[in-house]
Each structure stands twice: as C-alpha cells, then as structure tokens.
Design a protein around this motif. Structure first.
Motif: not given
Length: 464
Positions: A308-319
């Motif tokens: 919730l409220g996150g940034t939908q980017l692959a590098h964000v998910a990995s970090a």
C-alpha cells in the motif's frame, strides 16, 4: 508431513526471487511459489520485453535517417514477427539465468497458486507447506476501468502487447498517458502506426515533473502522435473498426482505430491470497506494511507492487525484498530506500530522483536550480537527439543536492550517479570538483552545476 522451510516466498518476480536468494545466502532453507514464469511481470510481460522492442525501434529510426549521416542503405522493412522472436529470445535467456540462480542457491520452486492458511502454513493445490516466515511478492496486473466496450476484440492491455507475437496494427488509441502509454506510443509510432493518446488528467506523465510532461508532449505531437489531455473516454463501440468516444475540452469526439491499448495503471495481485479468516487489512487489494515490511500479521511480510502506497518499480521491489529478508532474520537492512530513481524509456529518455522544486517549496526549503540545455552538448548534436535538458536542485543554505530531472540520451544510465549524490548528501562544490570526460552526455551535469553556481561555461551569461 508437510515440507518445512524457514521462508516461503509467494511470487518469483523481482521482489520474490531476489528475496529468496538473499535468504538462501544468509543460510536459510527457502521455497518460492510461482504460478507463471519465473521473473514475474518485469521480465516476462513488462520492463525487459518493452525495452527490447524500444531498442529495435530506435535502431530502425537511426537506419531510416542514416543518409543524413553519410550512410546509404536500401529499402528498410520491418519484420514484426522477427522483432517479437528476438524479444522472446532475450526474455528466455534472462529467465533461464534466474532459474539457474534459484537452483544454485538450493531454493525449491513450487509450481502453482498459493494461499496462506495461517502465519506459518501455505497451501499450493492439494499440498501444504510450513514456514517460519512468509514473504508476499505476487506483483500486479493491468487495471481495466469500467468503461463500456473494453471487452471487445481488439481492446488489449500491456500483457497482450508483449506476450507471444504481440499485436501488429496500423493504428492505435492508447487510454492513459502514463509511463506504459508513452513508451508504447513511441514503439508503435516508430513502426509506422498512427497513434492517439487519451489522458484523463491535465497532462501526460502526470506524476512526473511538469517541464518533462510539457517537453515530451511537444516532441510526441511534432512526430505526429495525437495527444488529448483532460479527456474522458466514454465508451468503445464496434463498427467496421473500433470507435473510441471521448470528451476533451467539453467537446464530444470519436477516433476510429484497429486497436485500443488500456494503460491506466496496475492493481495488486492479492485476490484470494489468504484464507477467509485472515485479515491483512488490505485497502483496494494493497497490503499495509511497517518499516520492516511486516504486515499486520506477525511473520508475514510483503514487498513490491502489492504494498500500500508503494512505488511500482522492479528495482524498488528488489531493494525492499533485501531489506525485508534481512530484517526478518535479525540482520541490518542494507538498502537506502529514501532516494528512488524513476526511468522512462522514451526518446529522449527521462529519469528523475529526489525532491522537486514544488515539493521543496511545500516543505519550506529554499532552493537553487541549475539547468543545462542539451542542444549545446556536443554528444547530443552528434547523435541528432531531440530537445532535452538536465536540471539539478540544491538546498540554498547547505548547497546539498536534493534532486534531479534528466530528459536526454542515456538519462536512465546517468541517473545512478546523481542518485548516489542525493542519497549521500553531496554538495554543489563536491559535485563540481569532478572532471567529466568530453564528449559525453554526462558533461551536461557539470554544466547544470555551473549554472546553479551562476557561471555555466557553455551558456550565455544570464541577464541581470
């Protein structure tokens, strides 16, 4: 007896497989549950296939204009199936690499759709698995708004555009002028397709810097792409072709097209992910988490597009996955997520990081701005690139760099260095002291710093 793991990860995308490997590196027994291909949306239906097609169309445009560079070629033709064959080769190669990494780290891959029965039990098909910790990284899927006619043949999402042989078309209406919309507009325009973008908000790329939006809007229109902003799609009807009815500036309009691409955003893949008696306190399908990415249920964590409220980017998910795994197993979280770069792979490329001038003003921070216009950059002139710029934002008192916006060739590569500077609080003088090679696109970063200091070498003096 069910299998026992220290961590079970739901989803093998950029959040899932990275989290699983990190946990395995820390010495834990790990399993990943995946109901589609390893690599998730980013690898199979998102970032990688899109950028492969963009690379191809950029080469196409270069070849088509190469006579101005002194190179003569014969007639250039597009082999659409071969383009997608190449895309599939790239995806397969990278997917195979991830599968090999999972195997090398002794991570079990369980095929199927998972349901969390309680904080320590995951069900996949008729089997159950026990885990000390659970990490939800199931990603997202394209949203489809309640517009009549979006179920008609010829109406597609980014999934259909990127899977298999793609969608070959002569004209296309794109509903949504966000990142996905403008990237596909660039690809298909380069292929000779007539493209129309319809965006509900007042500008395309509404979440980006205003100057970026305005600049890209002018570039797209100059290339012949029609852009309607502040426009509302009413319905899609089937005639001899698809007809898209919309209202723009209080005027009813209609565009006929072969294909409609719906790209208004993505929703979380969390439907039926937990048993009915469990409450993750989801909002519109998104999962709230704390600073360690733990959900409202102790021992269950979530990262990536489902947050919730996150940034939908692959590098964000990995970090996030690295931090979540380290936290759940008592290790220090190593990733700094206070400073996330965003990239858009249009031509020219767009990248940004940190704070905008508007955000700084809202927080009462006085700032200094430095800007370099890329038309004065030697490498840009050589490449015959479109109009662009680099703009840096500094805190007035401390001279710390707060943020940056780049719209130029190689912007998505250059943003990493500026991200390091923002994350580490480097000052204007520290950045200015770096010698940048010539001729390069990155020279313009130095010009933007000099402009902030009041003395850009390759720009006319400012009027006083």
């Amino acid at each position: 007896m069910s299998e026992k793991y220290e961590l079970i990860v739901l989803g093998a995308g950029p959040g899932g497989y990275v989290g699983a490997i990190k946990a395995a590196q820390l010495g834990h027994r790990v399993a990943v549950v995946e109901n589609r291909d390893v690599g998730g949306t980013c690898l199979n239906r998102g970032c990688i296939p899109t950028k492969t097609l963009i690379h191809t169309t950029e080469l196409l445009e270069e070849v088509q204009s190469c006579e101005r560079l002194g190179i003569r070629v014969g007639q250039v033709a597009v082999d659409f199936p071969q383009m997608h064959e190449r895309k599939s080769e790239v995806v397969t190669q990278l997917r195979t690499g991830i599968e090999s990494l999972l195997k090398a780290n002794k991570i079990d891959v369980i095929r199927g759709t998972a349901k969390i029965l309680n904080a320590h039990i995951v069900q996949v098909g008729g089997d159950t698995y026990e885990a000390e910790k659970i990490l939800i990284a199931t990603g997202s899927k394209p949203m489809c708004p309640p517009i009549p006619g979006l179920d008609l043949p010829g109406v597609v999402t980014s999934d259909e555009m990127l899977e298999g042989q793609g969608v070959e078309t002569k004209n296309m209406v794109i509903i949504g002028g966000g990142v996905i919309g403008v990237e596909f507009a660039s690809i298909y325009h380069a292929l000779g397709c007539e493209v129309t973008i319809i965006e509900a908000l007042e500008r395309i790329l509404p979440n980006m810097d205003r100057e970026i939006s305005q600049n890209l809007n002018m570039i797209l229109k100059k290339r012949g792409i029609k852009v309607y902003t502040g426009a509302r799609v009413e319905r899609v009807e089937q005639g001899e072709t698809l007809q898209v009815f919309f209202t723009a500036k209080e005027k009813a309009q209609c565009v006929e097209t072969e294909t409609v691409l719906v790209s208004i955003g993505r929703s979380a893949n969390t439907e039926n992910i937990v048993a009915g008696d469990m409450d993750l306190q989801m909002q519109r399908g998104f999962i709230p988490v704390d600073h360690t990415y733990e959900t409202s249920i102790k021992g269950i964590y979530a990262v990536g597009d489902v947050v919730l409220g996150g940034t939908q980017l692959a590098h964000v998910a990995s970090a996030q996955a690295v931090n979540a795994v380290c936290s759940m197993f008592g290790e220090k979280m190593p990733m700094n997520l206070s400073c996330i770069p965003s990239c858009i792979y249009t031509s020219p490329e767009i990248a940004s990081v940190g704070m905008t001038a508007e955000e700084a003003k809202e927080k009462g921070i006085e700032t200094i701005t430095g800007k370099a216009i890329m038309s004065a950059n030697g490498k840009t002139v050589i490449a015959r690139a479109d109009r662009g710029f680099i703009r840096l934002l500094f805190e007035k008192e401390s001279k710390r760099v707060l943020g940056a916006v780049l719209m130029c060739c190689r912007a998505t590569d250059m943003i990493t260095g500026i991200t390091d500077a923002v994350a580490n609080g480097l000052t204007m003088s520290q950045l200015a002291a770096t010698v940048r090679p010539h001729p390069t696109f990155s020279e313009a970063i130095g010009e933007a710093i000099e402009d902030a200091e009041g003395g850009a070498i390759h720009a006319a003096p400012k009027r006083k």
